[in-house]
Design an enzyme around this catalytic site. Structure first.
Site, PDB file in Angstrom:
ATOM      1  N   LYS A   7       0.859  -1.185   0.000  1.00  0.00           N
ATOM      2  CA  LYS A   7       0.000   0.000   0.000  1.00  0.00           C
ATOM      3  C   LYS A   7       0.897   1.238   0.000  1.00  0.00           C
ATOM      4  O   LYS A   7       1.168   1.839   1.038  1.00  0.00           O
ATOM      5  CB  LYS A   7      -0.968  -0.038   1.186  1.00  0.00           C
TER       6      LYS A   7
HETATM    7  N1  PMP Z   1      -7.644  -2.267  -3.623  1.00  0.00           N
HETATM    8  C1  PMP Z   1      -7.145  -1.027  -3.522  1.00  0.00           C
HETATM    9  C2  PMP Z   1      -6.371  -0.453  -4.645  1.00  0.00           C
HETATM   10  C3  PMP Z   1      -7.378  -0.282  -2.342  1.00  0.00           C
HETATM   11  O1  PMP Z   1      -6.891   0.955  -2.224  1.00  0.00           O
HETATM   12  C4  PMP Z   1      -8.136  -0.859  -1.311  1.00  0.00           C
HETATM   13  C5  PMP Z   1      -8.387  -0.077  -0.048  1.00  0.00           C
HETATM   14  N2  PMP Z   1      -7.374  -0.270   0.895  1.00  0.00           N
HETATM   15  C6  PMP Z   1      -8.621  -2.152  -1.464  1.00  0.00           C
HETATM   16  C7  PMP Z   1      -8.366  -2.834  -2.635  1.00  0.00           C
HETATM   17  C8  PMP Z   1      -9.393  -2.829  -0.366  1.00  0.00           C
HETATM   18  O2  PMP Z   1      -8.528  -3.209   0.652  1.00  0.00           O
HETATM   19  P1  PMP Z   1      -9.023  -3.292   2.172  1.00  0.00           P
HETATM   20  O3  PMP Z   1     -10.197  -4.182   2.177  1.00  0.00           O
HETATM   21  O4  PMP Z   1      -7.870  -3.882   2.901  1.00  0.00           O
HETATM   22  O5  PMP Z   1      -9.342  -1.916   2.575  1.00  0.00           O
END
Ligand code: PMP
Length: 314
Positions: free
Chosen positions: A165
């Site tokens: 991330k």
């Molecule tokens: N894909 C992307 C590109 C994201 O930014 C997010 C948000 N964090 C998600 C998927 C979903 O991830 P999560 O369920 O861990 O928030």
């Protein structure tokens, strides 16, 4: 026109946490010379106990998997986090308390190398209130969201790893969102570099056909979503909904019965059409509604066996 996007906007809560202390957000300042391309972050939410549309005590949802992912993002970027996971939890709790929040909050730990000594990092934890799409009779849930398949492909894991991330990855998302807005859509869905469905610009994607939920694998250039992992467990175990993790084609989305986004920011958000092809016959679809309803119960702490996923903020 009201913005249909449910992605979080920075509302600048009065206090945030910065490098060891709760400070006023207006005082959380850094040099203009910071290496801004090397940052990582997390997106986490805390929900009100008892009713996600109510007021009261907050619980952080899935603290551990989020913070574990933050540590993995740091590894890939060569950043050393100078705090323990428990210290960051304490920091988050103090920041929420100092702001006096009694409604749902979004928590976004951010870490990047310091301009003056790149071996060291800044660690900042902003928090802000957001509007959920979940909860009984919430009109935000059934807003008509028209999506498009982006002409931008999702970044490939041999270029910029989508599993980390990092802020850099969101340049790719921003281009897709800008294109969608230019074409008067509410959001975009990426294909990966092989042409299979990848994810949204800030959420994973699940599609429904004949009562079964299908979602792309990690190898389709997706973030390893905490929400997706949670749903992959609870859909079959608790709701009896079969799930399949496999490559999804563009046609499968167009011809789906229902398609929804899942993620911390987007929660469970239904999509009414993709490239103006209406998805299924009912909007929001029955499976999407059922999943969203149950997910909201879990977030509010009403499902005993899932309380272990909640971390109290006080
Ligand atoms: N894909 C992307 C590109 C994201 O930014 C997010 C948000 N964090 C998600 C998927 C979903 O991830 P999560 O369920 O861990 O928030």
């Amino acid at each position: 026109m009201e913005r249909l996007s449910v992605s979080v906007a920075f509302h600048g809560a009065k206090y945030c946490w910065m490098n060891g202390n709760v400070v006023e957000t207006k005082d959380a300042l850094v040099s203009a010379m910071e290496p801004i391309h090397l940052g990582i972050f997390e997106g986490i939410k805390a929900y009100v106990e008892g009713d996600v549309l109510g007021r009261g005590r907050l619980n952080i949802f899935q603290w551990k998997p989020h913070v574990d992912r933050l540590w993995r993002s740091a590894v890939i970027c060569g950043l050393k986090i100078p705090y323990t996971k428990d210290e960051l939890l304490e920091a988050t709790r103090n920041t929420i308390k100092e702001n006096g929040f009694e409604t749902n909050v979004y928590i976004q730990p951010r870490i990047w190398p310091r301009a003056e000594s790149p071996e060291d990092v800044h660690v900042v934890i902003p928090v802000w209130a957001f509007n959920t799409v979940l909860g009984k009779e919430n009109p935000r849930f059934s807003m008509k969201r028209r999506f498009t398949i982006s002409s931008w492909r999702r970044i490939a894991s041999d270029a910029l790893p989508p599993q980390a991330k990092t802020w850099a990855n969101y340049g790719n998302s921003a281009l897709a969102m800008r294109e969608a807005a230019r074409l008067h859509y509410d959001g975009a869905i990426f294909l990966d570099n092989r042409g299979f469905v990848s994810e949204g610009t800030g959420a994973c994607i699940m599609t429904v056909r004949d009562g079964k939920v299908v979602t792309p694998p990690v190898s389709a250039s997706i973030l390893e979503s905490v929400t997706r992992a949670t749903l992959l467990e609870i859909l079959p175990d608790d709701l009896g909904i079969p799930v399949e993790v496999r490559d999804v084609t563009r046609m499968e989305l167009y011809a789906s019965d229902e398609t929804f986004l899942c993620g911390t920011g987007w929660e469970i958000t239904p999509i009414i059409s993709i490239d103006d092809i209406a998805l299924g016959e009912e909007y929001p679809g029955a499976v999407t509604k059922r999943v969203a309803g149950y997910y909201a119960e879990i977030l509010a702490g009403k499902v005993e066996k899932h309380r272990k996923r909640l971390t109290p903020t006080i």
